[in-house]
Design a protein around this motif. Sequence first.
Motif, PDB file in Angstrom:
ATOM      1  N   ALA A 150     -77.576 122.300  24.521  1.00  0.00           N
ATOM      2  CA  ALA A 150     -76.707 121.155  24.213  1.00  0.00           C
ATOM      3  C   ALA A 150     -76.695 120.180  25.379  1.00  0.00           C
ATOM      4  CB  ALA A 150     -75.293 121.645  23.927  1.00  0.00           C
TER       5      ALA A 150
ATOM      6  N   LEU B 161     -73.685 126.158  27.343  1.00  0.00           N
ATOM      7  CA  LEU B 161     -74.241 124.894  26.875  1.00  0.00           C
ATOM      8  C   LEU B 161     -75.730 124.804  27.192  1.00  0.00           C
ATOM      9  CD1 LEU B 161     -71.468 122.281  27.776  1.00  0.00           C
ATOM     10  CD2 LEU B 161     -72.055 123.195  25.534  1.00  0.00           C
TER      11      LEU B 161
ATOM     12  N   GLU C 293     -73.340 129.122  21.848  1.00  0.00           N
ATOM     13  CA  GLU C 293     -72.215 128.232  21.553  1.00  0.00           C
ATOM     14  C   GLU C 293     -70.891 128.979  21.660  1.00  0.00           C
ATOM     15  OE1 GLU C 293     -73.459 127.023  17.718  1.00  0.00           O
ATOM     16  OE2 GLU C 293     -74.528 125.237  18.427  1.00  0.00           O
TER      17      GLU C 293
ATOM     18  N   THR D 192     -71.028 120.489  21.986  1.00  0.00           N
ATOM     19  CA  THR D 192     -72.314 120.854  21.390  1.00  0.00           C
ATOM     20  C   THR D 192     -72.733 119.796  20.403  1.00  0.00           C
ATOM     21  OG1 THR D 192     -71.119 122.263  19.820  1.00  0.00           O
ATOM     22  CG2 THR D 192     -72.111 123.321  21.727  1.00  0.00           C
TER      23      THR D 192
END
Lengths: 268, 257, 342
Positions: A145, A140, A67, A230
Motif C-alpha cells: 500500500a 502497509l 492489511e 490501504t
Amino acid sequence: MSSYGKVRRHLRLWRRFFVQAVVRDTHYRAHFVATIGVGIVELTMALIPVWLLFGYTGSVRGWSRSEVIALVGIYQMVTGVLATFVAPNLGRMTNYISHGELDGVLLRPVSGQFYVTFRWIDLGQLGSVVTGAVVVALGLARAGATPDPSDIVRALLLILSGLVLLTCVWSALTFIAFWVQVVAMVGETFVTVMTAGQYPLAFFPRLVRGFLTFALPVAFATTLPAQALTGGVGWWPVLGGLGLALVGALAARAFWQLGLRTYASASS
Amino acid sequence: MTAADLASNLVYRSAFVFFMLNTIAVPVISLLVWRAALASGAHLPVNREYLTTYFVILSFVSMATSSWLAPFLSEDIRLGKLSIWMIRPASLLHELVANNLSEKLLKTVILVPMIGGLWLIFADSVRLPTDPVRWMLFVPSLVLGAVLVFTMDVIMGSLAFWLDDTGGLIRARVLIADVLSGSIVPLALFPAWLHGFVTAQPFRFTVSFPVEILTGQLSPHAIATGFALQAGYVLAVCVAGWAVWNAGVRAYSAVGV
Amino acid sequence: MSAMQSDGSAAISASGLTKTYTFHQQGAGLASALRSVIRRRYETRLAVDHIDLRINHGEVVGLLGPNGAGKTTTLKMLSGLLYPSGGELSVLGFRPSERKPDYLRQIALVMGQKTMLWWDVPAMETLLLHKEMYGLDDAGFEDSVRELARLLDVQDLLTVQVRKVSLGERMKLELMAALIHRPRILFLDEPTIGLDVVAKARVRTFLAELNALQGTTIVLTSHDMDDIEALCSRVMLIDHGRIGYDGGLSDLVRSARPRKLVNATYAEPVRPELLAGLDLEVLEVSDQVLRLAVSRERTSDALQQLTRIGPLVDLDVTDTDIDEIIRDLFSHRRPFVIGGGQ
C-alpha cells in the motif's frame, strides 16, 4: 474570562500534568520500563491470532494478512494513546465520585470534567504507540500500500474522531458511578469489548458492526483509518466521524453535568 | 463466611450486568472472527459446530477457573496489612478461597441466562455432549484447573514481597495465559509443528483441557495423559506456591513492617 | 487571641438555609441484601434546619457541635459543594452552588480527613499545579510561597515527597496549598483532627497569624473545644441542624460552665475515710484511681485537696466532652443570644 483564555489556561494546566508525569516517571523508572515491556507482550499476543488465522487462508472478507497486521498496529497505537492519557483517570472515577475525592476538584476554578478525565498520565504506555506505528509501517509495506498525503490526513482525522468518541463513551460509562455504586467492572468491560477493534469490522455480522460503529465506536479508530491507508475511504466517513465526535463530546459533557447535580444534592 | 460474602456481593449488583458482557465478549469476538474465516473459505481442521460449541463452553469454563486476587494480595503485602495473616496463613487462604468461591457462585447464576442466550443465537451450531461420562470427567478437570489458576495467582501476588511494582508482571502473565490457555484461539487451531508444545504446556490445563473434554475431541488415552499432566502441574505449582509464600514471609519479616 | 477586623460588610449571609437529603436504607445480613435487590426503602433526613447567619469580612468564626450536627453539611453549602434544599445564601456576593470561577478563586476549603496533596511527589509540585489552576503569575506565586513557608515553617519540606512527611507537617502543607492563591475566605472542616498537641497548637497559631496579616475570613468546624477557644471569639453552636447559640465564646463558656474531668492515680489504694472529707463530686472510685468532675473555678482548690489524700502518682485533667456540654446547654434551655459578635 474569554473562551480563548479558558482554553489556554486548561492547556497550560495540562502541560503541568504532563511535566509532573515526566518527573514522576523519571523517579519510578522501574514502572516505566515494565509498562513498555508489557506493551510489547501485548502486541505480540495480539499478532498471534492473526498469524494463526492467515495460516489457513489468504484473505478473509477481502482483507489480506498484511492489511490486518496494519490494522493491529493502528489498534495498538489507539489503545496506547488511550492508555496513556485517559485510562489512568477513568479507572479512578469511583474514588472521585464514591469516595468524595471530587470535592477537592469541584472547588477549583477549572473544569471538573477536564481535570477528572486528563489529570493522570501513564507515559510508559506511549511505547505502544511507537511499536504500533512500526507494525503499521510493516503491514502497509507488505501489503504494497502506498497512501498519499490525503489518505494519511484522512486516516489521522478518523483516528482522532475515534479517540474522542471512545473517550466520551468510556467516560460516560464511568459517570454511572454518580447514581449507582461500584462500577469498577465498567472500565474492564469497555476495554474487553474494545478488543474487537483489532479485527476488521467486516469480520463481524451486521448487528455487531453497527454496535462497533455507533455504540462503542472503535470502527472509526481502527478499521476506517486502516482502509484509508490501504487506499480507499472518501471524505464522508471522515466528516461523519468528526461530526459524531462532536455530538459525543457534547453528550458526555451533558451527562457529566447531570451527574454533578446529583452529586451536589446528595449527602456528604 | 461464604454466606456473608454472597450478601455483600449482592450489593454490587450493578457490576454484574457489566460482568456478563465482560465474560462473554472475548469468546464471542473470537467465535465471530473464525466463523468469518470459515465463510471466506478457509480450510480449518475443525468445523463450525466445534468452534461454536468450544467458545460457548469456554465462556463458562474461563469464569469458573478464574482468579482475581493477585493485585489485591500484592497491595495488601505492600501496605503491610498482612501481619496477622502471616501468623495464621491458613485463615488467609481460607478467606481468599471463600471469596473466590462465593463470587463464582453468584457469577454462575448470572452467567447461566447469558450462556442460554448464546445457545439460542447460535442454536444451529452448538453441540453439547450427552455422554454422562464426559460430564463426570469434566468436573474434576474444572476443579483442578481452578486450583491451578488460583495458586498461580497467589504466586504472582506474592511477588510483592520482593518487587515494588507487580502490576506489569501480573498483566503480562494474563496476556500470555490468554493465548496459551486457548481462550482466544482454540489450541486445535495452532499449527501442527507446535502441537506437542501447546498440548504439554501448563496453561492448557487452566481452561482448554476441561473444554476439550466436553467437546469430545480427546481420546481416552489423551484424557488420561491430560489428567496426569494436570495433576502434576497442580502439585508442582502448589509446592512452588508454598515455597514462595514462606520465602516471602521470611523476607518480609526480616525487613520489618 | 484572634483578631477581629470586621469592616461591617457581610462576607457570608444566609437566611433560612436548609438541607434535606434522601438515602436508601439497607439492613445487615443476607435477607436484607436480597430484599434490597427487589425493593429499596428511602428515607429523608433534615441535616440543616433553616439556619440564619451573617459573617463579616475578617471574622474568625467557629461552628461547634457534636458529630452529625450538620456542621460539615453547612460548611459544604457555604463553600458551594452542596446545593441547599431551601433558603437564601450569598457568599462574597455570589451564590456558592453556582461555583463560578470568579467565586472559586476567592475561597478555599480544607477538610481535616481528606488530603488534597499528591503522595508520590514533593509538595512543591502540588503548589505548581495550584499555580496553574488559579492562574497565578510567577512573582505573586513566589511571594505567596515564601510568605506561607515562613509562617508555617515548612521551607525544608517543600521538596520532600509528601508520603514521607509526618501527619502534622502534612496538615501544614495542606494549608499552604489551600492558601497559595490568597483566598478571602478559608473554610476548614475539623482542621486539627488526628494531630498531636504540638501540631494542633502550631496550626492554631498559624491561622491566627493569617487572619491578622491578610484579613482572611475563617470559618471552621470542630468538635474540639480547644480549637474554638484558641482561635474564635465568635462561636456558633450547631446541633440537629439548628444554631442554638451564636455569640462570644466567653459568654458561652460562662453560661455553659463546662466542668473539668480529673483522674487522680495514687501509689496505694485510697482510704475511704479520706474520701468522705472531700467536698468534691466523685464520679468513680476504683482501687487507686479517683475520677471527679470539678468546675473550672474550683480546679486548683480541688487539686490541692487531692494531693492531701495520698501520694499522687498521676494526675489527668481534661475537659468534659463537648457532646455533654452541648447536651447540657440544649437540655437546660437557657436563654441564648442569637446573632451579633462581641
